[in-house]
Design a protein around this motif. Structure first.
Motif, PDB file in Angstrom:
ATOM      1  N   ALA A   2     -63.050  24.799  22.571  1.00 53.36           N
ATOM      2  CA  ALA A   2     -63.051  23.839  23.673  1.00 53.36           C
ATOM      3  C   ALA A   2     -62.194  24.367  24.806  1.00 53.36           C
ATOM      4  O   ALA A   2     -61.104  24.888  24.580  1.00 53.36           O
ATOM      5  CB  ALA A   2     -62.524  22.493  23.195  1.00 53.36           C
ATOM      6  N   MET A   3     -62.708  24.276  26.037  1.00 50.84           N
ATOM      7  CA  MET A   3     -61.936  24.624  27.226  1.00 50.84           C
ATOM      8  C   MET A   3     -62.045  23.461  28.201  1.00 50.84           C
ATOM      9  O   MET A   3     -63.034  22.741  28.206  1.00 50.84           O
ATOM     10  CB  MET A   3     -62.487  25.896  27.873  1.00 50.84           C
ATOM     11  N   GLN A   4     -61.012  23.326  29.008  1.00 48.96           N
ATOM     12  CA  GLN A   4     -61.041  22.250  29.997  1.00 48.96           C
ATOM     13  C   GLN A   4     -61.266  22.818  31.375  1.00 48.96           C
ATOM     14  O   GLN A   4     -60.349  23.351  31.990  1.00 48.96           O
ATOM     15  CB  GLN A   4     -59.731  21.452  29.919  1.00 48.96           C
ATOM     16  N   SER A  60     -62.640  22.029  35.326  1.00 50.78           N
ATOM     17  CA  SER A  60     -62.900  20.927  36.250  1.00 50.78           C
ATOM     18  C   SER A  60     -64.415  20.775  36.383  1.00 50.78           C
ATOM     19  O   SER A  60     -65.176  21.716  36.124  1.00 50.78           O
ATOM     20  CB  SER A  60     -62.288  21.239  37.610  1.00 50.78           C
TER      21      SER A  60
END
Lengths: 257, 257, 257, 257
Positions: free
Chosen positions: A78-80, A82
């Motif tokens: 998982a990456m965040q 925008s």
């Protein structure tokens, strides 16, 4: 009759540089649509182009399989990002594959997110909307291939995209239509014959058939089979044969009508 | 009169992530065409999209500026890729930028190789042919922007691509039309007024004017100005003003006729 | 008196390839310890080595500033790595910097995590423990530089590492000692004189002084100043001068005693 | 007798993320020294650490196998780095592996360049000197493992490094001691028994035995066997057995005396 058409899809083109993954030539003789890695979790430009060429030669329709930028983690972390960055990241990957398709005289007809991006987009309505917006801004005729009963499918519908609904041949489901977490026993069906029965039951019922036996009605356009692992080719072949024996005719995603 | 139209181009979109390079908003008010980095030497997806948006808002035509895959070396290091890999690498980058343009309601109208790839393609007929083949396989109407008297220009012509010919405002030339190597004194013109005179002399003569004074006749469609460095904006503005005072009207590459 | 020694640290070596960030030569004349990027969020091998050389020449002690692998996001995006992978990722980066230090006749004396990795390690005890375990497995004499009152500081203590406690010159604090989120007004002190007063108040009280005026006693070994931004050098210089005028003597982290 | 000691080395740890390459556990039971990828052509931090652990458990000595930064090309593509950048690039990789070794209670005892970097360092005295300088600046006791009669071996000697000389089990040689180019028929020995005879002949003669039959006397410390390919394990095992039957005892590179 159009309801007897079914699509079989697999994630392909997941080699990278000197590293091989999967037996793409064999699987491209079995599936009717291929989700191709676009360089961010797998698939360098050369592999993308050669897999596109193979797919077109087999009449297999081509989909982009965009991922978080994470080669080392194979897009499974998982990456965040925008919303703006995620949208641009998807555009980038789909566009790169479109160029390969154009150069080979074909075209990309669907998009299916990969790995952690897919997991998040199936559960998080905001991320799902970002994915759908990226696809729509590129081409509103691009098919979004999404798991039945996912936020991603709903976001695709809301965006006016043609959505096709898939179920997984080798995964057990919960009563609410979500995949059973891999951490639970029985989450993955390892036996090919068991996969065949799972698929046929879901198609017969036009429902997700949960491990509990619960039925959740859904439209099913496509069956996802695994492209990797020692049993992938044999299992996919068995599922295809069972579908044909059950009276289904395989069709590319853009030929389902 | 169409011979009074001239194009001004610069390499833009060369920031990456948290790192800035150049003053793109200012330069996009001066140039008429922009060569945008495609992620391999600079320009992540977010920067690509925002620069495309800025360029379209300014009426600046968009070109892809593909590179060897070399972020750390800014695409300035020679790499040896096989023809097939180089072709796929170019397709990948141009396609990624095309997607950004499509999402923003525009389109990519030209391609200009970057850095070491450009240097090699200008001198090596085989590499030049590979570049031209990649562009042509994607869209035979894509303009190839190439230095006058380069192998790249010749390869574009041989491939049937629309070729536009550029000269550099701030570089001295040898008698054979090649750039004077940067290692030699006087190779780079640091004074903006000197650049202006160099450009006007070449346009007046319709020739590459070498440092020796030698004239090598050529068609000149575009002037390349630098997008980076402390003097870039001021120098580009001065060149534009001088062109306009000399009676030239600036036009995007796809508007040169 | 040893309580009159204070350390001033900044994140440096954050250029990459052709892209510059910060004014390292100027800051290295002001700070007493430098946290150097190790290639995963910034800092290619050449920049690492040249910054190590500059730091050693200035008598500035060298720390590794490891990050999630995220060049495009500058290490500011949360990533989910398994403990084993995170540990190996930290070892890799610290080891790479150690080699640069060795080649230049110096050594790495501290470690300070960067960006999203730091944020998570300050709040999540399990991640903090992984960071401490990585550092300890490499060298139990390596100093862990951690924010006062953080999980990271506690994990370092539990692992038996020498821990040094830092406060931030330009950030407002909450009553519990955590940084005020940047989204809140007043979270970042933009005025250099205000930073000076904030720092002097905390040192005088030997406490984190929250925006509310609340005091949370803590040992303070080091003041973190920003290495980037137009005001970074001037602000750092002002803070240093104020510290010296207040009777503090600056010392490298490994010279604090 | 020390002349009856021989080393067997292979390139290992060349998986990356989700992609496997070679059968490292099997090969680590056969070879006595392993050249481990350091992340630039293969080998992510997790793979580096786990391979180090496996090697140490088998008593196999550990070498760094640094490469040009080229994951997609597996380090097989020539790149032009400045001497300073190449030196820093090597330091970075060796240091990263040293950290893994330290964390696992072992140490890196040799360095052997990989792929295109090795090819160039074997033929170009300036590049060879840069490699030797990088190794020496890190630790003058590090063994440089280099092909006999290469510029790399000579540069190592000139730098005062302990140099160990290797020959290749499956490659034919030219009369001057260089490898026959892969483009020529017979350049690669595909038959394991043929490799065995090639190795034994060279050891017996203490010479490179060229395809022509020509003998070029050399010291031979180590035999390089392939770590990848379907026959790698079987072939390496056969060579080891033949060496032992011929009276040789296998020893790690740092145990050769």
């Amino acid at each position: 009759m159009s309801h007897r058409l079914i699509n079989l899809n697999a994630d392909l083109g997941e080699s990278f540089g000197a590293w091989q993954m999967g037996d793409d030539p064999a699987l491209l003789q079995i599936v009717s649509s291929a989700n191709l890695a676009c360089g961010f979790h797998a698939g360098d430009p050369l592999i993308m182009r050669s897999t596109v060429r193979l797919a077109l030669a087999q009449g297999v329709s081509i989909g982009a399989h965009p991922s978080f930028p994470d080669l080392q983690g194979f897009g499974r972390r998982a990456m965040q990002l925008s919303p703006a960055e995620l949208e641009a990241t998807i555009l980038y990957q789909v566009g790169a594959l479109q160029a390969m398709a154009t150069a080979e005289g074909g075209r990309v007809t669907h998009v299916k997110p990969h790995g952690a991006l897919s997991n998040i987009a199936c559960a998080d309505a905001a991320v799902a909307a970002t994915v759908a917006r990226a696809v729509r801004s590129l081409d509103p005729a691009l098919i979004l291939l999404a798991p039945a009963h996912s936020e991603l499918a709903r976001a695709g519908e809301a965006a006016g995209l043609p959505v096709r609904y898939e179920v997984f041949a080798d995964r057990a489901y919960l009563d609410d239509g979500q995949l059973m977490p891999r951490s639970r026993p029985g989450a993955v069906l390892h036996d090919a014959q068991q996969c065949v029965e799972h698929v046929l039951a879901m198609l017969r019922e036009q429902a997700i058939v949960a491990a509990s036996g619960h039925r959740l009605p859904t439209r099913i356009d496509s069956i996802c089979v695994h492209g990797d692992g020692p049993e992938a080719v044999a299992s996919a072949r068995l599922i295809r044969q069972a579908l044909e024996q059950a009276g289904y005719r395989l069709a590319a995603l853009d030929q389902l009508g």
